[in-house]
Each structure stands twice: as C-alpha cells, then as structure tokens.
Scaffold this active site. Structure first.
Site, short mmCIF file in Angstrom:
data_model
loop_
_atom_site.label_atom_id
_atom_site.label_comp_id
_atom_site.label_asym_id
_atom_site.label_seq_id
_atom_site.Cartn_x
_atom_site.Cartn_y
_atom_site.Cartn_z
N ASP A 130 0.71 -1.25 -0.01
CA ASP A 130 -0.12 -0.01 0.04
C ASP A 130 1.03 1.14 0.13
O ASP A 130 2.30 1.03 0.28
CB ASP A 130 -0.91 0.10 1.33
CG ASP A 130 -1.66 1.20 1.43
OD1 ASP A 130 -2.37 1.67 0.52
OD2 ASP A 130 -1.84 1.77 2.50
N ASP A 172 -0.35 5.00 1.16
CA ASP A 172 -0.52 6.07 2.43
C ASP A 172 -0.40 5.17 3.53
O ASP A 172 -0.87 4.36 4.00
CB ASP A 172 -2.00 6.69 2.22
CG ASP A 172 -1.95 7.42 1.14
OD1 ASP A 172 -0.89 8.32 0.75
OD2 ASP A 172 -3.27 7.70 0.57
#
Length: 267
Positions: A32, A34
């Site tokens: 991922d 963020d």
C-alpha cells in the site's frame, strides 16, 4: 544476497502446484502507499497547498462514505481554482516522509534479484505516488503501480479519475483491492508467472479485503494498531480457521525486512 535460488538448484512449486518457471520471480510483494510506504495520508498532506492550509467547510461537507474518490476530485478541482498547479502538488508529495525503516526495506528488496516481483496498490493517485517514489529513488523497484489515474488536464490542472468499477460491498466505489490483486495475479498467470507465495504490506481497512486471496504460506504485514491489523484480529477471533495466512504486524519497516530475510534464509 544478490539472488534468490531454490535449495539444491531445484525449481520450486508455485502456490497453485505448478512448476515455477526458471528465472521467474518467486514471490509477489504488494505494498500500500499512504501510511505504509509514506508515513502520512497524502490526501491530507496536499491540503497544505490550499489557502490557509485548510479546505472550506462547504467542500469538506460534500464527502460521502464510500465515495472518497469523488470527494478528492472536487478537492483537486478546488485547489486548481485557487491557482495550485501540478508542480506545487508534486513538491508536497516529494516532501512526505517515508515510514520509519521503509527506505532500507525497499533497498533490501531491490538487492534480491529475481526473488521478488513488487507492485503497489493504492487508493491515492498515480501522480502523487509516482512523484513520491521518484523523489525517494524507489520508483524503478515497482513493476506496476495500480492507483487512481491522475495527471494534468487540458487546462494544466491536476485531474483525478476512479481506478475501476466493481461489485464489492465492502470497498469504496472506485477501488476494491481484492479485485485489483486478483486481476493482477490472473494477468501474470496468463504470462506464465505463478508465484510461490504472496506478501502484502498495508495499514488501512481497504487493505483487509485482499486478505481473502492469501493462503497458507502467504504473509500479511499489517501496520500495528491500524485498521487492517484490527480487522485481521477481529476475523481471527470470530473464525480462527478462516484466516490462513501468517500475520506479522509491523511498527517500522525493519520488522518486515527482518521477516523477509528469514524467509530467504529458509529457501
């Protein structure tokens, strides 16, 4: 370790029981973005470009749960109307700090040769993700960046679009990471690439959905105390046998690196 080799030179079986192709990557490592690769939510970070570093209440009030991408489209439009240009946003993305230990982890993975194929699945946007990774010197590590398309429009303002449509009731309307990862695995299988194991590093609630694709031998790396970690704990408590992958929570990316080092030692 400059390469990744099966014990005694034998070719290994992939997760679906097929013989792994010689020279093909053995493991798929998914990140991922963020609050995983970077230590902030980049959608919050770009608010620093707004007048007074704050969005007007009338704009913030338009957010609807499950339709965050549509909201961010309005945010980018507003910023553009205030004179914020892509170069201004790029400077903000480039300045977002990486999570503790993340640079070392990515450098470690890059040194492993054909061991890992590395991809990124993010509900942020391609412009921001790529700006950040290039500034940090890690962009070339990722075979594919799967995120909401974004870039300058005809007026020179940053525009954002949804990644895809899907039928998953748990995920935001613009992206289901389970579908994104499933489609990617299908694409690579069509290319003749069948991974032995999957590794997934994330933090958010939308990183929980693709956990359904992980099997025994695979590893989920949820950021400790974040929504992905809590959802995994709830799933394990509700039905212990339903979550087959190993779970290795991380506080710094060094935790992920140390586990991957152990994986490679056991190969």
């Amino acid at each position: 370790m400059s390469g990744c080799f099966p014990v005694s030179g034998l070719r290994c079986l992939s997760r679906d029981g097929r013989m792994a192709a010689q020279g093909a990557p053995r493991f798929l490592l998914t990140f991922d973005f963020d609050e995983t690769i970077v230590d902030e939510n980049s959608d919050d970070s770009i608010v620093r470009a707004a007048p007074g570093q704050r969005l007007p209440e009338s704009l913030r009030a338009t957010y609807r749960e499950g339709f965050y991408n549509e909201y961010m489209q309005r945010v980018f439009k507003y910023l553009g109307e205030q004179g914020v240009r892509p170069r201004d946003l790029s400077a903000i993305y480039e300045a977002i700090p990486l999570s503790p230990g993340m640079s070392d982890l990515l450098q470690f993975v890059a040194k492993q040769g054909a061991c890992f194929e590395v991809i990124l699945i993010s509900d942020a946007n391609t412009f921001g993700v790529e700006s950040s990774l290039r500034a940090a010197g890690h962009h070339s590590l990722f075979r594919r960046i799967l995120s909401n398309p974004s870039g300058p429009d005809a007026r020179g303002l940053l525009a954002l679009r949804p990644f895809h449509t899907h039928s998953c009731a748990r995920c935001p309307a613009n992206m289901c990471k389970h579908k994104v990862l499933s489609d990617y695995l299908r694409e690579r299988a069509h290319d003749g690439v069948h991974f032995e194991r999957l590794f997934y590093v994330g933090d958010g609630a939308n990183d929980f959905c693709p956990m359904g694709l992980l099997a025994g031998g695979d590893v989920a790396f949820p950021r400790r105390g974040y929504p992905m970690h809590r959802l995994i704990q709830e799933a394990q408590k509700a039905e212990p046998s339903s979550f087959r992958a190993s779970v290795v929570p991380w506080e710094t990316a060094a935790d992920v690196r140390l586990h991957l080092q152990q994986v490679l030692k056991s190969c």
